[in-house]
Design a protein around this motif. Structure first.
Motif, PDB file in Angstrom:
ATOM      1  N   UNK A  96     115.911  87.301 155.010  1.00 14.15           N
ATOM      2  CA  UNK A  96     114.309  87.740 155.999  1.00 14.15           C
ATOM      3  C   UNK A  96     113.268  87.109 154.771  1.00 14.15           C
ATOM      4  N   UNK A  97     113.096  85.597 155.429  1.00  8.99           N
ATOM      5  CA  UNK A  97     111.981  85.191 154.712  1.00  8.99           C
ATOM      6  C   UNK A  97     110.932  84.759 155.525  1.00  8.99           C
ATOM      7  N   UNK A  98     109.903  84.833 154.943  1.00  5.21           N
ATOM      8  CA  UNK A  98     108.553  84.383 155.823  1.00  5.21           C
ATOM      9  C   UNK A  98     107.488  83.465 154.631  1.00  5.21           C
ATOM     10  N   UNK A  99     107.061  81.857 155.645  1.00  6.76           N
ATOM     11  CA  UNK A  99     106.383  81.134 155.037  1.00  6.76           C
ATOM     12  C   UNK A  99     105.808  80.556 155.362  1.00  6.76           C
ATOM     13  N   UNK A 100     103.966  79.930 155.048  1.00  5.76           N
ATOM     14  CA  UNK A 100     103.515  78.970 155.726  1.00  5.76           C
ATOM     15  C   UNK A 100     103.527  77.814 155.975  1.00  5.76           C
ATOM     16  N   UNK A 101     103.652  76.911 157.339  1.00  8.49           N
ATOM     17  CA  UNK A 101     104.734  76.138 158.083  1.00  8.49           C
ATOM     18  C   UNK A 101     105.114  75.107 156.995  1.00  8.49           C
ATOM     19  N   UNK A 102     103.949  74.520 156.108  1.00  7.96           N
ATOM     20  CA  UNK A 102     103.978  73.468 155.839  1.00  7.96           C
ATOM     21  C   UNK A 102     104.627  73.187 154.531  1.00  7.96           C
ATOM     22  N   UNK A 103     104.499  73.933 153.808  1.00 15.26           N
ATOM     23  CA  UNK A 103     104.846  74.603 152.786  1.00 15.26           C
ATOM     24  C   UNK A 103     106.610  75.167 152.671  1.00 15.26           C
ATOM     25  N   UNK A 104     106.992  75.276 154.057  1.00 13.85           N
ATOM     26  CA  UNK A 104     108.029  76.452 154.332  1.00 13.85           C
ATOM     27  C   UNK A 104     109.411  75.539 154.399  1.00 13.85           C
ATOM     28  N   UNK A 105     108.766  74.082 154.964  1.00 14.88           N
ATOM     29  CA  UNK A 105     109.411  73.363 156.111  1.00 14.88           C
ATOM     30  C   UNK A 105     109.534  72.901 154.653  1.00 14.88           C
ATOM     31  N   UNK A 106     108.694  72.176 153.787  1.00 17.29           N
ATOM     32  CA  UNK A 106     109.163  71.125 152.656  1.00 17.29           C
ATOM     33  C   UNK A 106     109.978  71.676 151.673  1.00 17.29           C
ATOM     34  N   UNK A 107     109.797  73.364 151.358  1.00 22.28           N
ATOM     35  CA  UNK A 107     109.889  73.719 149.809  1.00 22.28           C
ATOM     36  C   UNK A 107     110.877  74.836 149.977  1.00 22.28           C
TER      37      UNK A 107
END
Length: 301
Positions: A96-107
């Motif tokens: 289970x991982x959480x990430x910021x929207x833009x950074x998560x989608x791109x990276x």
């Protein structure tokens, strides 16, 4: 012990499904069995664990606290069972991982996708949200965030990569409006900003000088991808992480504005509950993230 585990799994499924009937269908047992297991667990613990309404079931305060521990216990059991079954020290279970929207989608999302191809026993649950999440409470295995200043002091942290914010704009915009030669020149330009902040941009010079520049936005948005698109389209200057704009700089879609100045360091960090007891799946993910960012990001000349 088996009955106890079944009761714990039943509570987990009831709260995930939102109803006793849905939980029974998901588990392949009768409604009576689900009701009995839940009642037995509440009797053993001596507290009510579930709020029952006509529309949906939800955990009580005690139930929510217990679920944190149940999730950890059942996940550990599942990993142990699958490790014995495979005979290999491979990551298993749901990461289970959480990430910021833009950074998560791109990276982040591409790295997680590659991990699922590499490890057949690994499942992924990725939450893209710019808000902080509770990793210590058990909601996530790993939270990726930009900026060490956002770190919850109760969580363990590992730096993934160095990063800073820089000023960028499309070459077409700069050809049309001129290229700033000093921070004060930004006052006459169209500035693009994320969110509703009205704080000045605090710019750091290579010689150690710091300048605070008023940065009223002509256009602002609460989504990093939309902000990025505006900038590439030539609508103004934005302050963005080098990691987010490195490929655009290399391709010539964006140009580094005021290269002797930056918006300060914002390292990419990973937050997780417990360094000593980190799961194999979390460790594999962090190693993949660090490896992916070993190559410095091109921030232009």
């Amino acid at each position: 012990m088996l009955d106890d585990l079944n009761e714990l799994r039943t509570l987990q499924q009831v709260l995930a499904s939102g109803s006793l009937t849905a939980a029974a269908n998901a588990m392949g047992v009768s409604l009576a069995v689900v009701s009995k297991r839940l009642a037995t667990l509440e009797r053993r613990t001596g507290v009510r664990l579930v709020n029952r309404t006509t529309r949906r079931l939800s955990p009580t305060e005690e139930g929510a606290r217990l679920m944190v521990e149940i999730d950890r216990v059942l996940e550990a059991i599942r990993q142990g069972e699958e490790l014995l079954a495979t005979g290999r020290d491979e990551p298993v279970g749901t990461l289970r991982v959480s990430a910021p929207v833009s950074f998560g989608r791109r990276h982040v999302a591409p790295i997680l996708g590659e991990l699922t191809r590499r490890y057949p026993q690994l499942a992924i649950s990725l939450s893209l949200d710019d808000k902080m999440v509770d990793v210590v409470g058990g909601a996530m295995d790993v939270a990726i965030r930009i900026g060490g200043g956002l770190v919850d002091s109760s969580a363990a942290m590992r730096k993934i990569a160095d990063n800073s914010r820089i000023l960028v704009a499309a070459p077409a915009y700069l050809d049309r409006r001129g290229r700033p030669s000093a921070p004060s020149d930004l006052r006459t330009h169209d500035l693009l900003r994320y969110g509703d902040s009205i704080a000045p941009w605090r710019l750091h010079g290579r010689d150690g000088t710091i300048e605070s520049i008023p940065a009223p936005a002509r256009m602002r948005v609460d989504n990093g991808d939309a902000l990025h698109d505006w900038c590439v389209a030539g609508l103004g200057i934005m302050l963005k992480s080098t990691i987010d704009v490195g490929h655009d700089l290399a391709a010539g879609r964006l140009e580094h504005v005021l290269p002797d100045w930056n918006g300060g360091d914002l390292p990419i960090v990973a937050l997780f509950p417990d360094r000593a007891n980190m799961t194999r799946k979390a460790r594999v993910f962090l190693e993949a993230m660090v490896s992916a960012f070993q190559t410095p990001v091109n921030a232009g000349p």
